[in-house]
Design an enzyme around this catalytic site. Structure first.
Site, PDB file in Angstrom:
ATOM      1  N   HIS A 195     -44.923 -17.800 -12.168  1.00 31.54           N
ATOM      2  CA  HIS A 195     -43.817 -17.811 -13.127  1.00 31.54           C
ATOM      3  C   HIS A 195     -42.789 -16.740 -12.776  1.00 31.54           C
ATOM      4  O   HIS A 195     -43.054 -15.858 -11.942  1.00 31.54           O
ATOM      5  CB  HIS A 195     -44.330 -17.555 -14.551  1.00 31.54           C
ATOM      6  CG  HIS A 195     -44.898 -16.178 -14.724  1.00 31.54           C
ATOM      7  ND1 HIS A 195     -46.225 -15.882 -14.478  1.00 31.54           N
ATOM      8  CD2 HIS A 195     -44.318 -14.991 -15.085  1.00 31.54           C
ATOM      9  CE1 HIS A 195     -46.436 -14.591 -14.691  1.00 31.54           C
ATOM     10  NE2 HIS A 195     -45.289 -14.023 -15.060  1.00 31.54           N
TER      11      HIS A 195
ATOM     12  N   HIS B 299     -38.403 -12.202 -10.090  1.00 38.26           N
ATOM     13  CA  HIS B 299     -39.230 -12.440  -8.917  1.00 38.26           C
ATOM     14  C   HIS B 299     -40.480 -13.200  -9.358  1.00 38.26           C
ATOM     15  O   HIS B 299     -40.736 -13.372 -10.552  1.00 38.26           O
ATOM     16  CB  HIS B 299     -39.624 -11.122  -8.246  1.00 38.26           C
ATOM     17  CG  HIS B 299     -40.448 -10.235  -9.127  1.00 38.26           C
ATOM     18  ND1 HIS B 299     -39.898  -9.414 -10.083  1.00 38.26           N
ATOM     19  CD2 HIS B 299     -41.795 -10.058  -9.221  1.00 38.26           C
ATOM     20  CE1 HIS B 299     -40.852  -8.771 -10.723  1.00 38.26           C
ATOM     21  NE2 HIS B 299     -42.021  -9.143 -10.209  1.00 38.26           N
TER      22      HIS B 299
END
Length: 202
Positions: free
Chosen positions: A55, A142
């Site tokens: 995620h 990220h």
């Protein structure tokens, strides 16, 4: 990414450890997993993230009580309604921590980053009235791939292994996750919010 809830958010048995994130679609997760199979043979990280746990964190919330969670869902629904879908893409890998023994291996995120940062700002604005405070450093999206390097010396990320393949997708929803320590996968989807609309069933 982490943020620090206000002091009244203290961990108790009835509270859930929550965060807001954009999940990777199955096809993007498959791309990461296939790449990781080769990376595992070169880079000895202790734990590689489960495909269903991949995620992009929007905001970490910490321990949340049931009454705050109800209001949180309402606020996140409003944030979703004020946002639009946008394109994201996988980028190069990097690490956090000492180069010789990094604590995290991550993949960068590109594409319509301005739209992603706008979603971050909407989520932060929605959670602020409930006492949640974002990090005091700039938002840097990220994807965590692995944690806790345990090898002798980390070889260069640019040598001996193919780069992460190019892949892009349309982000059309975000998720309120609950962390379940000790379980695999570790993150449970509590609510999903469609961008431009509102809440949907996970």
């Amino acid at each position: 990414m982490q943020s620090h809830p206000s002091r009244h958010h203290v961990q108790t048995d009835d509270k859930q450890r929550l965060f807001v994130a954009i999940p990777l679609p199955a096809s993007a997760a498959d791309t990461v997993v296939q790449w990781s199979e080769g990376a595992k043979r070169q880079w000895a990280f202790h734990k590689w993230v489960h495909p269903l746990d991949l995620h992009i964190t929007v905001q970490f919330l910490g321990a949340v009580s049931p009454d705050v969670k109800e209001r949180l869902v309402q606020g996140l629904q409003s944030a979703a309604q004020s946002s639009e879908t946008f394109r994201l893409e996988l980028q190069e890998v990097g690490t956090f921590g000492a180069h010789e023994a990094p604590r995290v291996l991550w993949a960068g995120v590109g594409g319509e980053i301005g739209q992603l940062k706008r979603l971050y700002e909407l989520v932060v604005a929605a959670t602020a009235p409930l006492g949640f405070v974002p990090e005091d450093r700039p938002y840097w999206p990220h994807i965590t791939l692995a944690r806790k390097y345990r090898g002798m010396t980390l070889m260069s990320l640019n040598a001996g292994h193919a780069p992460l393949p190019e892949y892009d997708w349309m982000a059309d929803h975000f998720v309120l996750y609950r962390t379940q320590m000790g379980k695999t996968p570790m993150y449970e989807r509590i609510e999903e919010f469609r961008l431009g609309h509102g809440i949907q069933q996970p």
